[in-house]
Enzyme design. Structure first.
Site, PDB file in Angstrom:
ATOM      1  CG  ASP A   1       0.864  -0.422   7.227  1.00 19.86           C
ATOM      2  OD1 ASP A   1       0.457   0.703   6.879  1.00 19.86           O
ATOM      3  OD2 ASP A   1       2.011  -0.628   7.670  1.00 19.86           O
TER       4      ASP A   1
ATOM      5  CB  SER B   1       2.477  -1.968   3.835  1.00 18.40           C
ATOM      6  OG  SER B   1       1.992  -2.309   5.072  1.00 18.40           O
TER       7      SER B   1
ATOM      8  NE  ARG C   1       0.639   1.616   4.249  1.00 17.43           N
ATOM      9  CZ  ARG C   1       1.915   1.892   4.158  1.00 17.43           C
ATOM     10  NH1 ARG C   1       2.485   2.117   2.995  1.00 17.43           N
ATOM     11  NH2 ARG C   1       2.669   1.954   5.242  1.00 17.43           N
TER      12      ARG C   1
ATOM     13  CD  GLU D   1       2.645   7.962   6.375  1.00 15.75           C
ATOM     14  OE1 GLU D   1       2.170   6.876   6.780  1.00 15.75           O
ATOM     15  OE2 GLU D   1       2.620   8.318   5.192  1.00 15.75           O
ATOM     16  CG  HIS D   2       4.222   8.092  12.203  1.00 15.87           C
ATOM     17  ND1 HIS D   2       4.661   7.100  13.040  1.00 15.87           N
ATOM     18  CD2 HIS D   2       5.142   8.180  11.222  1.00 15.87           C
ATOM     19  CE1 HIS D   2       5.820   6.623  12.596  1.00 15.87           C
ATOM     20  NE2 HIS D   2       6.135   7.255  11.477  1.00 15.87           N
TER      21      HIS D   2
ATOM     22  N   GLY E   1       8.626   0.935   3.412  1.00 14.62           N
ATOM     23  CA  GLY E   1       7.504   1.841   3.705  1.00 14.62           C
ATOM     24  C   GLY E   1       6.282   1.571   2.836  1.00 14.62           C
TER      25      GLY E   1
ATOM     26  N   GLY F   1      10.806  -3.488   3.964  1.00 12.63           N
ATOM     27  CA  GLY F   1      11.367  -2.384   4.740  1.00 12.63           C
ATOM     28  C   GLY F   1      11.362  -1.078   3.971  1.00 12.63           C
TER      29      GLY F   1
END
Ligand code: ADP
Ligand code: MG
Length: 412
Positions: free
Chosen positions: A173, A127, A25, A31-32, A125, A123
């Site tokens: 995610d 997902s 995705r 974000e966050h 970003g 790794g």
């Protein structure tokens, strides 16, 4: 696909009977804040994990191999879910965690053979972890007969990542990998888990540029951000971030201290940016997107401190693009490396990608992995023709529908 089937056959000596595809995705904004009761705006992408599987022999266990993890084949137990600690085996904690999370609901996986292929950079970003978890969840459901809603499945996969991998991730995610709808972005309310699908403009391309810097979320920075936010919420005296306004955060600045103040400011301003982004898309005003993406990235850099020089550079390079057709750039995913997302009119996309590549090479002396994706359908399972048609029907029922609310027939 044929090459993958050949590899399956060569490894296990039988044909696969199931194929499961689970996309990565990309998050356009928000974000966050999935773990802060916020709103997010992701889309499932074309890069995906493909899992091929076949029933195993009655005496055998769960034999599993990932093409991205070397030649070693591993055996998982249907009843012992102890996490692996050997660095070469820690990736198994994702499938083991999903097995464990389903076992808590009395669902177990029979002996089978599993091969995993991926076009989602691990790794990065995008997902890969949730794609892997969701593919495993669909496998368990397909072979056990369990049916689970998209939302219930996402919650089990999130639990696997929390409890077995040690990453206290939000729900974005897993939900976006499961609920993706072709040519739509998903406006997810992370408090209620409602999903609204918003059509994405057909003439705007999503360009993903991978910095080549891989993050390691279990290493701790992610958890530190979560703990900062828990402490900030307590100082603010609120039960949920949904109650917290920018005015309250500003009033409490001294009490919060500078670091917690900045974390809190990100939480509330980013939530508002998602709302504004959704309004701009719904009302057909893409010219409002660049300012929202710029402000979102700046907040992640200055207030949340999760960017890195490569991500900042790619975003700045995006905004330097002078021909018309650029609709914004920002980092995507948890940060600390990983990828950036850029929205570009399709007439400008190839010039834009060339621009990013040459600027990145100039400054970092590295090739930039940059590609266009459209918004894709979510994870689904299909059978190879040798299986019974009734089974096919049940698998198809697991596919996301275009309804704008996700049901929740099984609670996690
Ligand atoms: P992201 O989800 O952004 O890609 P994460 O750190 O959350 O990054 O997840 C990456 C981890 O997921 C990898 O380190 C690996 O353990 C696991 N993983 C991802 N893709 C695969 C794959 N194809 N095969 C095996 N493990 C994978
Ligand atoms: Mg992940």
């Amino acid at each position: 696909m044929t090459a993958q089937v050949d590899q399956f056959r060569a490894r296990f000596g039988s044909d696969p009977t199931l194929r499961i595809e689970a996309p990565g995705r990309v998050n356009l904004i928000g974000e966050h804040i999935d773990y802060l009761d916020g709103w997010v705006m992701p889309a499932a992408i074309e890069s995906r994990i493909t899992l091929l599987a076949a029933p195993g022999s009655a005496a055998g266990g769960i034999e599993i191999w990932s093409a991205e993890q070397g030649d070693s084949q591993h055996e998982l137990s249907a009843s012992d879910f102890t996490p692996r600690t050997n660095p070469e085996e820690t990736w198994l904690n994702y499938p083991i965690g999903v097995l464990g999370a389903y076992a808590e609901h009395g669902v177990t996986l029979a002996a089978c053979r599993v091969a995993i292929f991926s076009t989602v950079p691990a790794g990065g970003g995008l997902s890969s972890s949730a794609a892997l978890e969701t593919a495993m969840a669909l496998l368990i459901e397909a072979l056990s007969g369990e049916t689970c809603s998209t939302r219930g499945r996402a919650l089990r996969c999130q639990k696997a990542e929390h409890d077995w991998v040690g990453v206290p991730c939000g729900i974005m995610d897993q939900l976006s990998v499961g609920a993706g709808i072709k040519d739509h972005v998903l406006h997810i309310d992370c408090l209620t888990l409602d999903v609204e699908a918003i059509p994405f403009p057909a003439d705007i391309q999503m360009v993903i540029a991978h910095s080549g810097v891989n993050h390691a979320l279990a290493d701790g920075e992610y958890g530190k951000r979560r703990r900062d936010c828990e402490a900030a919420l307590e100082e603010l005296g609120a039960a949920s971030w949904r109650e917290v306004t920018l005015e309250l955060v500003q009033q409490c600045r001294d009490q919060l201290g500078e670091r917690l103040f900045r974390r809190a400011r990100h939480a509330v301003t980013e939530r508002q940016r998602v709302a504004d982004f959704a309004t701009a898309l719904r009302s057909g005003h893409p010219e409002e997107l660049p300012a929202l993406m710029r402000a979102g990235h700046d907040s992640l850099r200055e207030d949340y401190e999760v960017t890195c020089p490569e991500l900042d550079f790619l975003v700045d390079a995006g905004f330097e693009f002078t021909p018309s057709g650029h609709f914004g750039s920002r980092m995507t995913g948890a940060g600390f490396g990983g990828a950036t997302i850029h929205l570009v009119h399709d007439s400008a996309a190839s010039t834009y990608i060339e621009h990013l590549r040459s600027r990145y090479r100039e400054v970092f002396d590295r090739d930039l992995n940059c590609f266009v994706t459209s918004a894709s359908e979510g994870a689904h399972c299909t059978t190879f023709t040798s299986l019974k048609p009734t089974l096919e029907k049940r698998f198809l029922n697991n596919r996301p529908t275009s309804s704008i609310r996700t049901g929740n027939s099984c609670t996690a």
